[in-house]
Write a protein that holds these residues in place. Structure first.
Motif, PDB file in Angstrom:
ATOM      1  N   LEU A  49       0.831  -1.209   0.000  1.00 32.00           N
ATOM      2  CA  LEU A  49       0.000   0.000   0.000  1.00 32.00           C
ATOM      3  C   LEU A  49       0.864   1.257   0.000  1.00 32.00           C
ATOM      4  O   LEU A  49       0.578   2.213  -0.723  1.00 32.00           O
ATOM      5  CB  LEU A  49      -0.960  -0.002   1.190  1.00 32.00           C
ATOM      6  CG  LEU A  49      -1.975  -1.149   1.241  1.00 32.00           C
ATOM      7  CD1 LEU A  49      -2.980  -0.925   2.371  1.00 32.00           C
ATOM      8  CD2 LEU A  49      -2.699  -1.339  -0.088  1.00 32.00           C
ATOM      9  N   LEU A  50       1.928   1.255   0.791  1.00 32.62           N
ATOM     10  CA  LEU A  50       2.833   2.398   0.779  1.00 32.62           C
ATOM     11  C   LEU A  50       3.522   2.514  -0.576  1.00 32.62           C
ATOM     12  O   LEU A  50       3.681   3.617  -1.109  1.00 32.62           O
ATOM     13  CB  LEU A  50       3.871   2.260   1.905  1.00 32.62           C
ATOM     14  CG  LEU A  50       4.944   3.349   1.962  1.00 32.62           C
ATOM     15  CD1 LEU A  50       4.334   4.743   2.070  1.00 32.62           C
ATOM     16  CD2 LEU A  50       5.897   3.084   3.130  1.00 32.62           C
ATOM     17  N   GLY A  51       3.918   1.391  -1.155  1.00 30.36           N
ATOM     18  CA  GLY A  51       4.547   1.406  -2.479  1.00 30.36           C
ATOM     19  C   GLY A  51       3.656   2.035  -3.533  1.00 30.36           C
ATOM     20  O   GLY A  51       4.120   2.792  -4.393  1.00 30.36           O
ATOM     21  N   ILE A  52       2.367   1.753  -3.449  1.00 31.87           N
ATOM     22  CA  ILE A  52       1.411   2.338  -4.400  1.00 31.87           C
ATOM     23  C   ILE A  52       1.263   3.840  -4.148  1.00 31.87           C
ATOM     24  O   ILE A  52       1.290   4.651  -5.082  1.00 31.87           O
ATOM     25  CB  ILE A  52       0.040   1.624  -4.301  1.00 31.87           C
ATOM     26  CG1 ILE A  52       0.159   0.194  -4.822  1.00 31.87           C
ATOM     27  CG2 ILE A  52      -1.033   2.402  -5.066  1.00 31.87           C
ATOM     28  CD1 ILE A  52      -1.042  -0.689  -4.492  1.00 31.87           C
ATOM     29  N   ALA A  53       1.118   4.232  -2.883  1.00 29.78           N
ATOM     30  CA  ALA A  53       0.943   5.655  -2.561  1.00 29.78           C
ATOM     31  C   ALA A  53       2.141   6.476  -3.029  1.00 29.78           C
ATOM     32  O   ALA A  53       1.990   7.556  -3.606  1.00 29.78           O
ATOM     33  CB  ALA A  53       0.732   5.827  -1.054  1.00 29.78           C
ATOM     34  N   VAL A  54       3.340   5.951  -2.804  1.00 30.10           N
ATOM     35  CA  VAL A  54       4.557   6.646  -3.212  1.00 30.10           C
ATOM     36  C   VAL A  54       4.601   6.791  -4.736  1.00 30.10           C
ATOM     37  O   VAL A  54       4.938   7.847  -5.265  1.00 30.10           O
ATOM     38  CB  VAL A  54       5.795   5.890  -2.668  1.00 30.10           C
ATOM     39  CG1 VAL A  54       7.058   6.284  -3.409  1.00 30.10           C
ATOM     40  CG2 VAL A  54       5.935   6.143  -1.175  1.00 30.10           C
ATOM     41  N   ARG A  55       4.220   5.732  -5.444  1.00 32.82           N
ATOM     42  CA  ARG A  55       4.262   5.751  -6.909  1.00 32.82           C
ATOM     43  C   ARG A  55       3.218   6.707  -7.485  1.00 32.82           C
ATOM     44  O   ARG A  55       3.396   7.244  -8.582  1.00 32.82           O
ATOM     45  CB  ARG A  55       4.015   4.331  -7.426  1.00 32.82           C
ATOM     46  CG  ARG A  55       4.292   4.126  -8.891  1.00 32.82           C
ATOM     47  CD  ARG A  55       5.778   4.229  -9.208  1.00 32.82           C
ATOM     48  NE  ARG A  55       6.105   3.494 -10.400  1.00 32.82           N
ATOM     49  CZ  ARG A  55       7.056   2.584 -10.463  1.00 32.82           C
ATOM     50  NH1 ARG A  55       7.804   2.306  -9.414  1.00 32.82           N
ATOM     51  NH2 ARG A  55       7.282   1.961 -11.591  1.00 32.82           N
TER      52      ARG A  55
END
Length: 196
Positions: free
Chosen positions: A55-61
């Motif tokens: 989820l953090l990976g998606i938000a950052v991207r």
């Protein structure tokens, strides 16, 4: 069959790739500006966290998703106009990302969580939101600070560095101090931080 995470990142990158503005990478190739930004964000996350959540990976991207569709020039000059633009941009990016995630197979609650991270809700209290902010600050310092410092008046630039620094975690501070900087930028950082 690719995972929901892979599907989401592929869909986000397809939208990033539509950015009509390009940037020149260090190897001399041109890339859509927003796609380059998104990939830089993800690279910094890999340095900040050994195993970040999907989820953090998606938000950052997705932080700057389709930013060109909501130009800063459509808003009034000054701080209030800037903050309103940023709020509207993050809400739009969050909503679009949430819809992409649900289509890829994520639960609605997961999609809402990512949208709240993109809106930076809980900054200062939420470690995931802090990680996203750290990535954004590090991308700025590494890739955009030098050009920005040539366009902005000196004292204002010092305040920008101070505000940027104030939003970062101690871990991000340590990483920022390892970045190569030209003499002007290095002097600005030293002045902003009150160091000799």
């Amino acid at each position: 069959m690719s995972s929901a995470f892979d599907k989401t990142l592929a869909a986000l990158d397809a939208l990033h790739a539509q950015d009509p503005q390009t940037t020149t990478l260090s190897d001399g190739t041109a890339q859509p500006q927003e796609l380059a930004y998104a990939q830089r964000m993800s690279r910094w996350l890999e340095r900040l966290q050994e195993t970040p959540s999907d989820l953090l990976g998606i938000a950052v991207r997705a932080q700057h998703l389709q930013r060109w569709k909501l130009p800063r020039s459509d808003y009034p000059e000054g701080r209030i106009g800037y903050l309103t633009w940023r709020r509207d941009q993050s809400a739009r990016a969050g909503d679009t990302t949430a819809a992409i995630m649900e289509e890829a197979g994520y639960f609605q609650e997961e999609a809402k969580r990512v949208a709240s991270m993109i809106r930076k809700q809980g900054l200062g209290r939420d470690s995931d939101v802090q990680a996203l902010e750290d990535c954004a600050c590090l991308v700025f310092l590494e890739n955009y600070f030098a050009d920005f410092s040539r366009k902005v008046e000196h004292d204002h630039m010092v305040r920008i560095v101070q505000k940027t620094w104030g939003k970062m975690s101690p871990q991000a501070h340590a990483l920022a101090l390892t970045l190569p900087m030209n003499d002007t930028c290095s002097a600005l950082v030293k002045e902003a931080l009150g160091s000799d």
